[in-house]
Design an enzyme around this catalytic site. Structure first.
Site, mmCIF file in Angstrom:
data_model
loop_
_atom_site.group_PDB
_atom_site.id
_atom_site.type_symbol
_atom_site.label_atom_id
_atom_site.label_comp_id
_atom_site.label_asym_id
_atom_site.label_seq_id
_atom_site.Cartn_x
_atom_site.Cartn_y
_atom_site.Cartn_z
ATOM 1 N N CYS A 70 3.111 -0.541 -2.013
ATOM 2 C CA CYS A 70 1.951 -0.102 -1.008
ATOM 3 C C CYS A 70 1.717 -1.040 0.144
ATOM 4 O O CYS A 70 1.727 -2.122 0.013
ATOM 5 C CB CYS A 70 0.756 0.286 -1.729
ATOM 6 S SG CYS A 70 -0.762 0.845 -1.061
ATOM 7 N N GLY A 71 1.172 -0.479 1.239
ATOM 8 C CA GLY A 71 0.888 -1.352 2.115
ATOM 9 C C GLY A 71 -0.427 -2.344 1.920
ATOM 10 O O GLY A 71 -0.601 -3.266 2.470
#
Length: 194
Positions: A70-71
């Site tokens: 995930c970012g």
């Protein structure tokens, strides 16, 4: 079409569905007087062993749903920093991997544990992968997101790295947006009782 989807996803993440808690502390205490604490739950740790939340009595707890792709995954670093700073002050972090948001944690528990240790040096307790939204939501997350169970409010798990703060009595105290850094003053002040 791809850009519309990405723009929609970014917009959805930036729109907060969860309203901030505005009630006075005495009102919240009254609302939570008859709700059970989190100590009723037992979950599986990342190796499949039982983790009894009753063992956390008297501690402040940060519960966070995590993802490896995930970012926001770099938040593992700040979570570990927070844990190291406060772990000897009746504070613990519990991470719950989930694949619920755009399949951003597809690995096995073993792969997730190795990723967290190798890439971020995670030492705080990590649990087995769970579901945090929808019909098959883990019972602990039902508690965290439903006012009739937690006494504080109804909340959506908006994305990976949403933080639920549990007080020393085992009751939900705050819900922190996924984009807020684990080392933000809102969290550290709460831990320190400011």
């Amino acid at each position: 079409m791809k850009y519309i989807f990405i723009a929609s996803a970014v917009l959805a993440l930036s729109c907060t569905k969860n309203q901030p808690i505005t009630e006075k502390p005495e009102v919240i205490m009254e609302q939570q007087k008859n709700v059970d604490p989190i100590y009723q739950f037992k979950v599986k740790d990342i190796t499949g062993g039982e983790f009894n939340l009753a063992d956390l009595k008297g501690k402040k707890v940060l519960i966070v749903n995590t993802a490896s792709k995930c970012g926001l995954t770099p938040q593992f670093e700040q979570l570990e920093e927070l844990y190291q700073k406060y772990k000897d002050q009746n504070f613990v972090i519990i991470g719950f991997p989930t694949n619920d948001f755009m399949s951003q944690d597809p690995g096995t528990n073993e792969e997730i544990a190795e990723f967290c240790k190798l890439n971020y040096g995670v030492t705080f307790p990590m649990m087995s992968k769970i579901v945090v939204k929808g019909d098959n939501k883990e019972p602990l997350y039902q508690y965290l997101t439903q006012k009739d169970k937690n006494g504080l409010g109804d909340f959506d798990v908006e994305w990976n790295f949403q933080k639920f703060l549990i007080n020393e009595e085992g009751k939900l105290a705050k819900v922190i947006n996924p984009k807020v850094s684990p080392t933000d003053a809102e969290i550290t002040n709460w831990i320190e009782g400011k």
